[in-house]
Design a protein around this motif. Structure first.
Motif, short mmCIF file in Angstrom:
data_model
loop_
_atom_site.label_atom_id
_atom_site.label_comp_id
_atom_site.label_asym_id
_atom_site.label_seq_id
_atom_site.Cartn_x
_atom_site.Cartn_y
_atom_site.Cartn_z
N ILE A 122 0.85 -1.19 0.00
CA ILE A 122 0.00 0.00 0.00
C ILE A 122 0.89 1.24 0.00
O ILE A 122 1.64 1.47 0.95
CB ILE A 122 -0.95 0.00 1.21
CG1 ILE A 122 -1.86 -1.24 1.16
CG2 ILE A 122 -1.79 1.27 1.24
CD1 ILE A 122 -2.74 -1.41 2.38
N ALA A 123 0.81 2.01 -1.07
CA ALA A 123 1.63 3.22 -1.17
C ALA A 123 1.02 4.32 -0.32
O ALA A 123 -0.20 4.46 -0.24
CB ALA A 123 1.70 3.68 -2.62
N ASN A 124 1.89 5.09 0.33
CA ASN A 124 1.42 6.17 1.19
C ASN A 124 1.72 7.53 0.54
O ASN A 124 2.86 7.93 0.43
CB ASN A 124 2.11 6.07 2.55
CG ASN A 124 1.57 7.09 3.53
OD1 ASN A 124 0.95 8.07 3.13
ND2 ASN A 124 1.81 6.87 4.80
N PHE A 125 0.67 8.20 0.09
CA PHE A 125 0.84 9.48 -0.58
C PHE A 125 0.52 10.66 0.34
O PHE A 125 0.30 11.78 -0.13
CB PHE A 125 -0.05 9.56 -1.83
CG PHE A 125 0.43 8.70 -2.96
CD1 PHE A 125 1.46 9.12 -3.78
CD2 PHE A 125 -0.13 7.46 -3.20
CE1 PHE A 125 1.91 8.33 -4.82
CE2 PHE A 125 0.31 6.65 -4.23
CZ PHE A 125 1.34 7.09 -5.04
N LEU A 126 0.46 10.43 1.63
CA LEU A 126 0.15 11.53 2.55
C LEU A 126 1.38 12.42 2.70
O LEU A 126 2.51 11.93 2.77
CB LEU A 126 -0.26 10.97 3.92
CG LEU A 126 -1.51 10.10 3.93
CD1 LEU A 126 -1.86 9.71 5.36
CD2 LEU A 126 -2.69 10.80 3.28
N LEU A 127 1.13 13.71 2.76
CA LEU A 127 2.23 14.67 2.86
C LEU A 127 2.27 15.29 4.25
O LEU A 127 1.22 15.47 4.87
CB LEU A 127 2.01 15.79 1.83
CG LEU A 127 2.22 15.41 0.37
CD1 LEU A 127 1.61 16.48 -0.52
CD2 LEU A 127 3.69 15.22 0.07
N PRO A 128 3.48 15.64 4.75
CA PRO A 128 3.56 16.36 6.01
C PRO A 128 2.98 17.76 5.86
O PRO A 128 2.86 18.27 4.74
CB PRO A 128 5.05 16.39 6.33
CG PRO A 128 5.71 16.22 5.02
CD PRO A 128 4.81 15.38 4.17
N SER A 129 2.64 18.37 7.00
CA SER A 129 1.87 19.62 6.92
C SER A 129 2.63 20.75 6.22
O SER A 129 2.01 21.63 5.64
CB SER A 129 1.47 20.06 8.34
OG SER A 129 2.62 20.20 9.15
#
Lengths: 132, 494
Positions: A122-129
């Motif tokens: 599962i690729a994680n495309f979440l970005l830091p703030s």
């Protein structure tokens, strides 16, 4: 996923070919032709006439010419005609797009160098703030 | 050519016609509604250009069965007369086939002795085949419609005793069945991996029909969760994938997760997998590439359908990436001086997001990536008693096709479905008349609609400020005495 020529021929015009070739090469999977092949799926004549009422048939024929082929309801790999050369391309594509998965690894943005992790497939495309 | 009688399930009334019409367009069949009322399960339809009603209805969730209509009348005398005039050419075709006659009465009934008598009265049809209740080749049904108690416009039931005299009769020959058995197959009660927001099987299957999930098509759910919607699409042969801001939902635990749900229904072949992402910052986009006409700015569209149930902040929080109290967007460091986001187990911070804004994002996304005629279908909640009902969002590239309402007492949710316009008919000219007939009250308003939507966009950082529906929900939808929409007067309770 089972080999599905209908799905692959529908997908083919939508693929950004250079990007896919580059990605495949980086993974050490370089089997794709240099330029994007054009493959159309033909349905067997006899079956087509049996299954489609005349009016909608003529409609489908016409639109086939100009727009990407309409997706027929009843087409499976069993009743389609495919050139053997085209079939090999589709099989390569199937192997790359549907049977190849990065389970653990990372993707690096070609633009900013940000690393997106892949865990358990599962690729994680979440970005830091600070990046959103 | 005979008309057809559609025997709907008497449930989810406002979804029934849109689902049937979506399936008619999927099969390239033109469908005219001759007679329909939400108070009754019987509708009369016509296929003016031919085509098979059995094919159209075969995957309908809200259709029980479809019939060739042999006659209709106000009483048995006129029904017989009608059959004699409409179906006279049909009768000899079935003279020697095995057959049966049954009754289907709505809001009333007759004793079996009377039913037998009424069936006998059709003996003039002169069918000589074997009568077989279990394995008949042809099944004929006498439909009786009794006055509806729910219909306020219908006062006939006051004059007659309930369920005594039918007001409408039909005779039909069974030609096809819907797919209501799938509701049981996909029932959440039997599903191994669920969450509080899993969509019930019936509605998610209807959504798969609304967006034309079919073999060869590619469908995406940006709020996939436990996959209730993509599982339904996969059932109809679509290749599906999804994303969710919460990776825990995708992975599941103890061997149960999104993947095991597809395994349960033996549709793993259709599952292309999932990734963790926020719709607002999605990695998916339309790409620019060479087109057939040599136009270098051609944008490639690549999704056949988008289906989703966006979180509206009640059972599932509505969040986007970012820090609520971090306007400067600083990089955060741990005590040893390393940037936090480089840790392998880093969890990106999230902040509350506005439902109106997420719908705008969803429509823009759909407009960019859907192929022409590709479809978008999603749920939107609304409090029934407030004036501040959210307007239906609109986009110049998306044609509104259907708005279906599912009421829950004090609130309801609406299923909204759009179709991507062909590029030549958009987006510069907003007044496009598509080839499809949009529902009357829902003609797309395009630019104007977008403006009014932007105007009602709430501002703030707290979930309640951003999401008026959530606020009303937790207030219990209590009527307001004065209009002070922005004061969270009940915040001390929450």
């Amino acid at each position: 996923m089972a080999f599905n020529p209908l799905f692959l021929t529908n997908l083919l015009p939508r693929i950004e070919w250079t990007a896919l070739r580059d990605a495949a090469a980086e993974l050490g999977l370089a089997t794709l032709p240099e330029t994007k092949p054009e493959i159309t799926l033909h349905r067997q004549q006899s079956r087509r006439q049996q299954q489609q009422p005349p009016s909608s048939e003529s409609e489908m024929e016409e639109t086939d010419e100009t727009t990407p082929p309409l997706l027929p309801m009843d087409t499976t790999s069993s009743n389609t005609i495919l050139d053997p050369k085209d079939e090999q391309v589709l099989r390569d594509l199937h192997r790359l797009l549907l049977e190849t998965q990065v389970v653990e690894g990372k993707m690096v943005c070609g633009n900013c160098g940000f690393e997106y992790r892949i865990k358990e497939g599962i690729a994680n495309f979440l970005l830091p703030s600070h990046l959103v | 050519m005979l008309d057809y009688l559609v025997r709907f399930a008497q449930t989810h009334e406002s979804f029934r016609l849109p689902e049937l019409q979506a399936l008619a367009s999927l099969h390239h069949v033109r469908l005219q509604i001759i007679h329909y009322s939400e108070y009754f399960p019987f509708a009369v339809v016509r296929l003016p250009d031919g085509g098979s009603i059995a094919n159209v209805a075969s995957r309908a969730i809200l259709v029980q069965s479809v019939y060739e209509l042999w006659g209709e009348g106000r009483d048995y005398e006129s029904l017989h007369a009608s059959v004699k005039s409409i179906a006279v050419k049909e009768i000899p075709k079935y003279r020697y086939t095995s057959f049966k006659f049954t009754f289907d009465s709505f809001q009333g009934s007759k004793t079996s002795a009377t039913q037998c008598q009424l069936i006998e009265s059709f003996s003039w049809l002169d069918f000589r085949g074997v009568i077989s209740m279990k394995a008949a080749e042809q099944s004929f049904v006498i439909f009786e419609e009794y006055p509806s108690l729910d219909n306020p416009a219908d006062t006939t039931h006051k004059a007659r005793k309930f369920g005594e005299i039918p007001t409408k009769l039909y005779l039909g020959r069974l030609v096809g069945l819907g797919s209501r058995d799938l509701i049981n197959k996909y029932s959440l009660k039997k599903r191994s991996y669920l969450s509080t927001t899993s969509m019930d099987a019936e509605m998610s299957l209807v959504m798969a029909n609304m967006i034309h999930a079919r073999p060869g098509s590619l469908i995406f759910d940006p709020f996939v969760g436990t996959g209730s919607l993509t599982i339904s699409c996969a059932h109809f042969g679509a290749a599906v994938f999804g994303s969710d801001i919460d990776p825990r939902a995708l992975r599941g635990k103890n061997g149960l997760g999104l993947k095991s749900n597809f395994q349960q229904y033996e549709t793993s072949d259709q599952d292309l997998g999932s990734f963790t992402s926020d719709l607002v910052n999605t990695p998916l986009r339309g790409w620019s590439g060479p087109s057939a006409t040599g136009n270098s700015t051609h944008c490639c569209e690549w999704l056949d359908g988008i289906v989703c149930d966006p979180p509206y902040g009640v059972r599932e929080g509505l969040k986007t990436l970012g820090h609520r109290n971090d306007p400067d967007r600083k990089i955060h460091y741990s005590a040893d001086g390393q940037a936090l986001h480089l840790h392998s187990d880093y969890i990106a911070p999230k902040k509350p997001y506005s439902f109106v804004t997420i719908l705008n994002d969803l429509l823009s996304f759909a407009a960019a990536v859907l192929v022409p005629d590709g479809r978008l279908s999603f749920w939107m909640p609304t409090a029934d008693d407030v004036e501040e009902t959210l307007p239906i969002p609109t986009h110049g590239k998306l044609e509104l096709i259907a708005v279906c309402v599912q009421p829950f007492g004090k609130w309801s949710r609406r299923l909204i479905t759009y179709r991507k316009r062909h590029s030549e008919s958009c987006p510069s000219s907003p007044q496009v008349s598509g080839t499809y007939e949009a529902m009357d009250d829902t003609k797309a308003v395009d630019a104007e609609g977008l403006e009014s939507l932007t105007a009602t966009m709430p501002a703030g950082t707290q979930a309640d400020d951003l999401n008026p529906f959530r606020k009303r929900y937790f207030e219990g939808f209590r009527p307001r005495t004065t209009k002070q929409p922005d004061k969270p007067e009940l915040s001390s309770n929450s």
